[in-house]
Design a protein around this motif. Structure first.
Motif, PDB file in Angstrom:
ATOM      1  N   ILE A  70       2.037   2.550  -3.406  1.00 32.73           N
ATOM      2  CA  ILE A  70       1.065   3.328  -4.221  1.00 32.73           C
ATOM      3  C   ILE A  70       0.914   4.737  -3.635  1.00 32.73           C
ATOM      4  N   THR A  71       0.821   4.779  -2.260  1.00 33.31           N
ATOM      5  CA  THR A  71       0.619   6.136  -1.678  1.00 33.31           C
ATOM      6  C   THR A  71       1.849   6.986  -1.988  1.00 33.31           C
ATOM      7  N   TRP A 116       3.757   6.808  -4.540  1.00 26.58           N
ATOM      8  CA  TRP A 116       3.671   7.233  -5.939  1.00 26.58           C
ATOM      9  C   TRP A 116       2.671   8.374  -6.044  1.00 26.58           C
ATOM     10  N   ALA A 117       1.544   8.257  -5.352  1.00 27.28           N
ATOM     11  CA  ALA A 117       0.493   9.306  -5.467  1.00 27.28           C
ATOM     12  C   ALA A 117       1.000  10.586  -4.830  1.00 27.28           C
ATOM     13  N   GLN A 118       1.603  10.449  -3.591  1.00 31.27           N
ATOM     14  CA  GLN A 118       2.045  11.693  -2.922  1.00 31.27           C
ATOM     15  C   GLN A 118       3.114  12.387  -3.753  1.00 31.27           C
ATOM     16  N   ASN A 121       3.362  12.344  -7.053  1.00 35.15           N
ATOM     17  CA  ASN A 121       2.930  12.954  -8.323  1.00 35.15           C
ATOM     18  C   ASN A 121       1.822  13.974  -8.160  1.00 35.15           C
ATOM     19  N   SER A 122       1.340  14.137  -6.941  1.00 37.01           N
ATOM     20  CA  SER A 122       0.295  15.193  -6.837  1.00 37.01           C
ATOM     21  C   SER A 122       0.637  16.050  -5.636  1.00 37.01           C
ATOM     22  N   PHE A 132       0.850  -1.194   0.000  1.00 36.44           N
ATOM     23  CA  PHE A 132       0.000   0.000   0.000  1.00 36.44           C
ATOM     24  C   PHE A 132       0.886   1.245   0.000  1.00 36.44           C
TER      25      PHE A 132
END
Lengths: 495, 302, 122, 193, 622
Positions: D22-23, D25-27, D29-30, D19
């Motif tokens: 993914i977080t 990667w998300a944190q 890229n945004s 998990f």
């Protein structure tokens, strides 16, 4: 036979002239003589009522001096006369109770005039002779002139002067009318006149009718000629104003219609004219009461309005209408009694100048009398369960059935206007801000007792339906007496 | 649960998830298009998904009270219940639209907005309340032409059932409602501008004036839910408009295409017009669109 | 000629109404209270004359039955005269009363002009 | 300066790998940065966001309120007065939050080293993850700084927010030293919430 | 045993107890509540049953009373709302001045209304009507608001005008039919002109009571100046008497047939008279809502919202179709429920904080949670949002209007209901949400009795939302007594689904769907476990970095919808109220002119007499 009925007039006369003697014996005895006289009169009229019921309601006459009717003066006593008699004596009793310590430096002359006035009015109500009616009218007027001027300050003198000016004109007109009738029918007995009235040529009949109508209209406070009413009501001492508005006006309206219905057998054209007068009086009286500042003047205008209403009711010429008119007379007498006496009691305790604003927030200090005053106002406005409503219903249904829909609308409009200024008055009384000028709470029983008794009569009339229904057919019989000319003649001339 | 209602339930869940994904997809497409118009690259297509995951991975969540936590949940409920009432095609795709006609849909849309407004209220931020007040005034504005358009549709099709309206538009483009009744169509399109809260009428969440309006106090998980519900709501509204005015769709793909094409219209209008002042927004909707709406309704009745 | 005859026959009535008209003029126009009172008295006198003349029949004497020659047939109708008696008494009473009121008014208002004495109005 | 504890891997930080990937990667890229230009460098931000450099390519977007923001840019010198607002905004941001300091003024006061009203060393008051040098770095430098921050996030080195939470008293004391009327301006002693 | 006599006995016992036990508060309140609830139980038990009980009661063939579903529907409303209002005023009026009078006059009003509703002849109808008006006038008088007299007087005068226009129409009928009984009326006996005047006067009388637009000027003053628990009864039950009157006179005794028979040329089979009623209702709904949106005082806003809601009921009656009447009856019940609960909530707030303006309050959700829940449910019903009962009325009303092809009216009514959503949100936002003022920190929650009185209607609304068909059963009982034979019931009700030619709506299904989805979304919400939830204080909000204190005003509540006000400013200044005040000023000037006739100069009076003599002589001698 019921010859003791003449005592109704004789005793007050005798008592009136006894008062100066009594005053010489003990200064403060005359105060109690009016109470005795009015009490005696009410007992007598109740006795007459029982006698009448015993004879299943047919009116009877009293021959004075034994002369058979067309020649001598005779008294005609029926349900209508008794209702008015009881009204006069009961309200007179209340007022005399009220006056015990109101008019402070009341010499014996005040009480003498007071009793004379009552005697004059009693005579007016029961006499059967036209000229005799004129004499009683004059007695009432003269004692009224002097009583108005009793306070001897600027206002009362001015009012009395105006009253004398218009009153003497009225007596002139009545006198001319009576003269012309006598000239054409050679008799003065009402029943006898109405018997021969058809033989009189039309112009003379119409002339005498208009003369009498104007003269009596002045006394009965109809619009164009009631200029003197607001001033006299405002300036005269309160007990006298109450007598004027509760008793004298009722008697003069009775005389006005007795002359029109019985003497001249008035037909529809006359009735329409009188109804028109009534409507104008109602509207002018109510509308001009809206902006008054002095309490008594406001109540005066409202009395003019109510007189207009009674005149409309009776001139609608149907038995229900006349009965409604008589019922409204009684109601109005009681309500005005409460209002005049109640407000005067409040003003004296606040020692104000009679302005409405002086009474601001008086309810906190005088809860009983202000409650009774507002109770009588609500009854006067015709809120259903109370008596005002039933009287108005009778009047409205009769006026509507006689086809005048617009007049019904005008009456309702006038009631709304009446509601406006009376409720403003209640608003001032129950204002929560404390009282401005000084207030000495002097509980005087003789002032509260009359108001309470009046209030009880309202409740008695409105809440007890059986009493109401039996009372209703007494009213219908009284109305019948006024309008049914042939029965009047047969009773007077028949025996 | 009979098999038929089971299938219908599955299809509904599929449609809900699909609408979220498709909503995000349209959103990112819109951002790319605006970027390209402004001569810049614009974010990658999967940016909305990244944003949501990032918001979800936040460590702390700040709430001012029970209503602020309850608000987004109720908003989600309102939006989903609107979603299931709108038909997306034939057969099972009509979801549960047999339980509520056009009037029901119109009213249940406000349920979501009320929930969000309450959450904003609880947050206690003056910017939020001003944003909500502006949003409601704008809604009061654009509802009039919208209602006129819908009522004239009901008058024309003698029924308030969306499926019946779709059925009446079968056949070529000629008898789509937008073209068969031009006035009604124009009013609907003008009213749609207000519904989409896009550039000319985005004064509810104007970034400079009221610091992102109602969602000022919403961070992390609440912001994530806001974005998903927003996406779903856009898809639902567009689907409804497509059904009513552009002939509905036999299968899901044509519907997706029509939704996207319809979505471009407010987007381009948004790019061209600057933001209106609040009074002008309100009066704008009550002047021309209402006039045309009344004419359309008059034609529809007589 | 006929109206001259009627005037002759009813000359008393004409005289009485003339007096009444003069009295009315005084009441209506004059502003001085005393003059108005005099006007009222004039009207009273006019009415009394009218009342008395009602009973008069031309060529008949007073109905005093003490001397035998007078019979009811050749005497006039006495009743209006009785009425006039009371009317005169009433007139006197009213005049006396109004005079005393006027004196008091003068002491209070210092003027006799009726248009000045209107403290209570509307 | 010495009793500053090294940021230990706080319990929040350990989460199951899958998990976490993914977080991360998300944190990465945004990044939503708080639209709050504290100093002279804010002017550089507009070219980076507009058509030529366009940071939205990297998934970076401005956000009006600290609640939604992850990134706080301290662009240039920081006056003591602005420090009060910066502390408030920083503490209102939600937890994985990063700070980038522009130019030398945040490192050692820069050319205002001896002025009475600027902060000489930003690090004493709020934890800084990335410094971008250049007396106001050009857009390219800004983008490279942002890219560097993204890598740091990627391999879990951007832990300024944990350092702040664990050494909160130390930071608060420094802040009180420089901001004389701390409670006078009713700034809360404890963490903002 | 005669049902009517027992109910009358119970209620008059309550009235007497309110007078006799005025000293002991508990005993008096308990006895009143006992009498009301017993009477209510009685009415509900015998609601539809017509066999085995003596139902009619007449006195001296003047007054007739009858006990049937037609009047029971409204009696249940009156007694129910009255019970709630008295329960709420137990604490509200506890230490207020004039409390004893409050209960006496309140019971008087209830007695008048119950008599009015059970009466079957015009005389007792009118007596009940006047007693009701007088009772409510006295209640407003004795409340200790500042300027209560002005508004109480305006209320009494306007309702008096209404009552007298009724009286006038009663006499027109009595003249031709010679009996006050309702059933004695047959419209064949009247000419067309008379029937029109009859319709106009009757509808004026009832529209004044129902505060419809041109006659609504008294509403905001009377509602806001009387004690608020009484206003709950005032707008919850009393304003419905106007609607009840229209039912009786238009569809009951006079009957719809009369309107048809007068040969009005119709427009889409609805006569011009019905059109005027509908459009009056629409205008009232729209303008009432607009005034509610723009008003600043809470009570005034609720008053104008009642005016608006009554507009909806009038539309239903105006339509005349069975569906329209069902919609009105439905709205009578729902409006009674949510208006009672809203007024009691506001009463509780004013009772606790003493403030009545929007911008003086805020953030009371933590102090009064139950009041918040009650308001939330009420505003959802007010705005007509589906899961709750409000939507049923809206749906029925729109279907009825569409069925009668009144599309313009439907459009504006829908807009009005959106407007209702606007002021509903403002109510809950400015009272409960937002920043709490410093002095309201220690505000205690609403007293227990008030909380009960709030929650019962709230439960009613929720129940109505899921099972509206139960209420339809009772409304059918009502409507079949009006025997409109030529209008079939517009809507086919199968358990909870409403279907008719135009649309359909399934109450229970929608409600359960919303609940299920709610559960699903809570699960979705709790998916992410690891984040720590912080509950932060009121002042910790984004204020661009500034540190704020409790004194800084952070509530956006004054002139909430300022935008609408600015944009509609040119149109707003023509209001009916200043038209009426101008008229009353002119009338006072007229009275000033009229009284000048009494010039005070004795000579003028003598001249008047002479003119009068000349006129009478001309009149009689010609």
């Amino acid at each position: 036979m019921v010859d003791y009925a003449i005592l109704l007039i004789a005793l007050p006369l005798f008592a009136a002239f006894l008062i100066p003697l009594v005053a010489m014996v003990n200064k403060n005895w005359p105060k109690y003589i009016p109470i005795l006289v009015t009490a005696f009169n009410s007992v007598l009229s109740i006795n007459l009522l029982l006698y009448l019921n015993a004879h299943n309601g047919t009116p009877f006459i009293v021959k004075i001096g034994g002369f058979i009717p067309p020649f001598g003066i005779n008294l005609f006593i029926g349900y209508l006369a008794i209702i008015l008699l009881m009204l006069i004596s009961f309200v007179g009793l209340m007022i005399s109770l009220y006056t015990i310590n109101t008019v402070k430096d009341a010499e014996s002359r005040y009480y003498m005039l007071f009793i004379l006035l009552l005697m004059g009015v009693t005579g007016l109500v029961i006499t059967g002779d036209l000229f005799n009616m004129f004499v009683f009218l004059e007695i009432t007027s003269i004692s009224a002139y002097s009583l108005t001027a009793y306070k001897r300050d600027g206002l009362s003198l001015e009012a009395s002067m105006k009253y004398i000016l218009i009153g003497s004109l009225a007596s002139v007109f009545v006198l001319i009318g009576i003269g012309v009738i006598y000239y054409s029918t050679h008799t003065l007995n009402i029943a006898d006149i109405s018997n021969h009235i058809n033989t009189v040529p039309k112009y003379i009949k119409m002339f005498s009718l208009s003369m009498l109508l104007i003269g009596l209209a002045i006394e009965a406070e109809l619009f164009p000629v009631n200029g003197w009413v607001p001033d006299v009501y405002q300036a005269s001492p309160t007990p006298v104003t109450t007598i004027f508005s509760s008793i004298v006006v009722k008697a003069t309206i009775y005389v006005f219609f007795r002359v029109l219905f019985t003497v001249f057998r008035a037909d529809l054209t006359v009735m329409n004219f009188v109804m028109g007068l009534g409507v104008i009086t109602l509207l002018i009286g109510e509308i001009s009461a809206l902006k008054q500042v002095n309490i008594k003047r406001m109540l005066a205008y409202s009395s003019i309005g109510q007189v207009g209403l009674i005149v409309i009711a009776i001139s609608s010429y149907s038995s229900m209408g006349v009965a409604g008119g008589i019922y409204q007379m009684i109601n109005h007498a009681i309500f005005k009694g409460i209002l005049f006496l109640g407000t005067a009691y409040m003003i004296t305790s606040v020692s104000g100048t009679g302005k409405i604003s002086d009474l601001k927030g008086i309810a906190q200090k005088m809860p009983i009398s202000s409650f009774i005053v507002s109770f009588s106002i609500i009854a006067l406005l015709g809120v259903p369960p109370l008596t005002g409503f039933w009287a108005k219903m009778m009047i409205l249904s009769s006026v509507m059935s006689s086809g005048h829909q617009i007049i019904v609308a005008l009456i309702l409009f006038a009631t709304v206007v009446e509601a406006v200024y009376y409720l403003k008055f209640i608003a001032v009384i129950y204002d929560s801000s404390e009282i401005t000028n000084s207030f000495k709470s002097t509980i005087k029983f003789n002032k509260i007792v009359p108001i309470v008794l009046f209030a009880l009569t309202i409740i008695l009339f409105s809440v007890v339906p059986q009493f109401l229904v039996k009372f209703q057919d007494v009213l219908l019989k009284a109305a019948n007496e006024l309008t049914n000319v042939s029965s009047y003649i047969s009773i007077v001339l028949g025996s | 649960m009979s098999t038929d209602s089971m299938y219908r339930l599955l299809v509904t869940i599929a449609v809900i998830l699909g609408s979220i994904i498709y909503g995000f997809f349209i959103n990112s497409l819109a951002r790319r298009i605006t970027a390209r118009v402004q001569n810049r690259m614009g974010p990658p297509l999967k940016q909305p998904f990244i944003d949501v995951i990032k918001l979800y991975s936040k460590r702390t969540f700040v709430t001012h009270g029970i209503m602020q936590t309850l608000g987004p949940i109720l908003m989600l409920t309102g939006i989903i219940s609107t979603l299931i009432l709108i038909p997306y095609g034939k057969g099972y795709l009509t979801l549960y639209s047999s339980n509520g006609d056009l009037i029901t849909i119109l009213y249940i849309m406000t349920f979501g907005q009320l929930a969000m407004a309450l959450a904003v209220g609880q947050a206690g931020n003056p910017y939020g309340t001003i944003g909500v007040a502006r949003g409601l005034t704008r809604m009061f504005g654009y509802e009039l032409p919208l209602i006129l358009a819908l009522i004239s549709l009901i008058a024309l099709n003698h029924s308030a059932d969306v499926n019946v309206i779709i059925a009446n538009q079968h056949g070529g483009i000629a008898n789509w409602n937008a073209f068969r009744h031009p006035f009604v169509g124009i009013t609907a399109l003008l009213a749609m501008l207000g519904m989409m809260s896009y550039q000319p009428f985005d004064n509810a969440s104007a970034p400079a004036e009221v610091a992102s309006g109602p969602i000022t106090e919403f961070g992390g998980k609440f912001m994530a839910i806001m974005m998903t519900t927003n996406a779903m709501f856009v898809v639902a509204k567009l689907a409804l408009l497509v059904d009513l005015f552009f002939g509905g769709a036999s299968n899901i793909f044509i519907l997706a295409l029509k939704i996207f094409l319809l979505y471009l219209y407010p987007l381009f209008v948004g790019l061209v017009f600057p933001r209106f002042a609040m009074e002008d927004t309100f009066l704008f909707f009550w002047k021309w669109p209402t006039l045309i709406g009344f004419i359309g309704l008059a034609i529809a009745i007589f | 000629m006929s109206w001259v005859e009627t005037v002759y026959n009813y000359s008393y009535f004409v005289g009485a109404f003339g007096l009444i008209m003069i009295g009315l003029y005084a009441v209506m126009v004059k502003t001085n209270l005393i003059k108005i009172l005099i006007g009222i008295n004039l009207i009273d006198v006019g009415v009394n004359i009218f009342l008395v003349s009602l009973g008069y029949i031309k060529g008949k004497g007073a109905p005093i039955f003490s001397n035998a020659s007078v019979t009811p047939a050749n005497s006039i109708d006495p009743i209006p005269q009785a009425l006039v008696l009371t009317a005169i008494v009433i007139g006197v009473a009213v005049t006396a009363l109004s005079l005393s009121v006027i004196i008091k008014l003068y002491q209070h208002y210092k003027t006799l002009d009726i248009s000045k004495i209107r403290e209570m109005r509307w | 300066m010495d009793d500053l504890k090294r940021p230990t891997l706080d319990s929040d930080f350990t989460c199951d790998m899958a998990f976490n990937k993914i977080t991360k990667w998300a944190q990465k890229n945004s990044l939503w940065l708080l639209a709050y230009g504290t100093g002279c460098g804010a002017i550089e931000l507009s070219p980076t966001m507009t058509s030529r450099y366009d940071w939205s390519r990297l998934g970076i977007r401005g956000s009006a309120t600290p609640r939604q923001a992850d990134l706080l840019l301290i662009t240039g010198y920081l006056s003591t007065k602005t420090l009060k607002r910066v502390i408030r905004s920083y503490e209102q941001m939600q937890d994985p939050k990063y700070v980038i300091g522009f130019g030398s003024c945040t490192i050692n006061g820069g050319m205002y080293y001896d002025s009475y009203n600027t902060i000489k060393q930003l690090d004493l008051y709020i934890p800084v993850d990335v410094y971008i040098n250049g007396c106001m770095p050009r857009p390219e430098a800004v983008l490279s700084g942002l890219a560097y921050l993204k890598d740091k996030i990627g391999d879990k080195k951007a832990d300024g927010w944990i350092k702040y939470k664990q050494n909160f008293e130390w930071y608060r004391e420094n802040q009180k030293k420089i901001l004389k009327s701390f409670n006078g301006d009713n700034m809360p002693d404890k963490y903002n919430w | 045993m005669n049902v009517l006599r027992t109910i009358a006995l119970i209620l008059s016992l309550g009235f007497l107890s309110s007078i006799l036990f005025y000293k002991i508060r508990e005993l008096r309140n308990l006895s009143i509540i006992a009498s009301l609830s017993v009477a209510l139980g009685f009415v509900i038990k015998f609601f539809g049953i017509y066999t085995g009980i003596k139902r009619a009661f007449s006195y001296k063939d003047l007054f007739y009373f009858k006990f049937d579903a037609f009047s029971n529907f409204f009696v249940v409303l009156i007694l129910g709302v009255g019970l709630l209002a008295i329960l709420a005023s137990w604490n509200y009026m506890k230490e207020k001045k004039g409390e004893t009078f409050f209960y006496v006059f309140f019971m008087l009003t209830i007695l008048g209304m119950v008599g009015l509703v059970y009466s079957r002849d015009m005389l007792s109808f009118f007596i009940g009507w006047e007693v009701m008006t007088m009772g409510s006038f006295l209640v407003i008088l004795q409340s200790n608001e500042k300027d209560r007299f002005k508004f109480a007087l305006r209320y009494f005068i306007i309702s008096l005008i209404g009552a007298y226009s009724l009286l006038w129409s009663m006499f027109i009928i009595y003249n031709k039919v010679h009996s006050f009984k309702f059933s004695a009326f047959n419209s064949s006996v009247f000419t067309k002109g008379e029937l029109t005047t009859l319709l106009i006067t009757i509808s004026i009388g009832f529209l004044i009571k129902a505060a419809i637009m041109p006659f609504h000027t008294w509403a905001s003053g009377a509602y806001s100046r009387s004690p608020l628990t009484f206003t709950a009864f005032f707008s919850g039950a009393m304003s419905k008497m106007g609607i009840y009157g229209l039912f009786i006179f238009l569809y009951g005794s006079i009957g719809l047939s009369a309107i048809y028979k007068t040969g009005y040329n119709e427009f889409f089979q609805t006569s011009y008279f019905q059109y005027t009623l509908v459009w009056l209702g629409v205008i009232t709904a729209f303008l009432g809502t607009l005034r509610a949106i723009l008003s600043e005082d809470i009570r005034v806003m609720l008053a104008y919202s009642s005016v608006g809601q009554l507009g909806y009921m009038l539309i239903g009656i105006g339509l005349g179709s069975t569906l329209g009447l069902t919609a009105t009856l439905f709205h009578v019940v729902t409006h009674g429920l949510f208006k009672t609960s809203l007024f009691i909530v506001v009463a509780a707030i004013i009772h606790r904080t003493g403030k009545t303006k929007f911008h003086e309050l805020g953030g009371l959700i933590n102090n009064m949670p139950i009041a918040f829940i009650a308001t939330l449910i009420s505003i959802i019903t007010l705005a007509g949002i589906p899961p709750l009962g409000g939507f049923a009325t809206k749906w029925l009303l729109y279907e009825a209007m569409i069925e009668k092809r009144m599309f313009f009216a439907t459009a504006i009514t829908m807009l009005a209901s959106i407007g209702a959503f606007l002021y509903a949100y403002r109510l809950i936002q400015n009272l409960f949400l937002g920043q709490r003022k410093l002095e309201h920190d220690d505000v205690k929650p609403a007293p227990l009795t008030m909380q009960i009185a709030m929650l019962i209607p709230a439960l009613g609304m929720v129940f109505l939302g899921f099972f509206p068909n139960l209420l339809i059963k009772y409304t059918n009982l009502f409507i079949e007594l009006i025997n409109i034979d030529f209008f079939k019931l517009g809507v086919k009700v199968t358990d909870t689904a409403f279907t008719n030619s135009y649309g359909y709506w399934n109450a229970f299904y929608l409600g359960s769907a919303v609940v299920i989805i709610f559960i699903v979304s809570t699960i979705y919400y709790n998916l992410q476990r690891r984040a720590k939830i912080y509950k932060i204080g009121q002042l910790d909000i984004y204020t661009a970095g500034e540190y704020v204190t409790r004194e800084t005003p952070l509530n956006y509540s004054f002139n909430f919808y300022g935008f609408i006000f600015d944009s509609l400013k040119p149109a707003i200044k023509y209001s009916v109220t200043n038209f009426i005040t101008r008229i009353s000023k002119e009338f006072i000037a007229l009275s000033d002119f009229v009284r000048r006739i009494y010039t005070g100069n004795g000579q003028h009076y003598a001249i008047f007499t002479m003119i009068f003599t000349i006129i009478t002589l001309i009149y009689f001698l010609s």
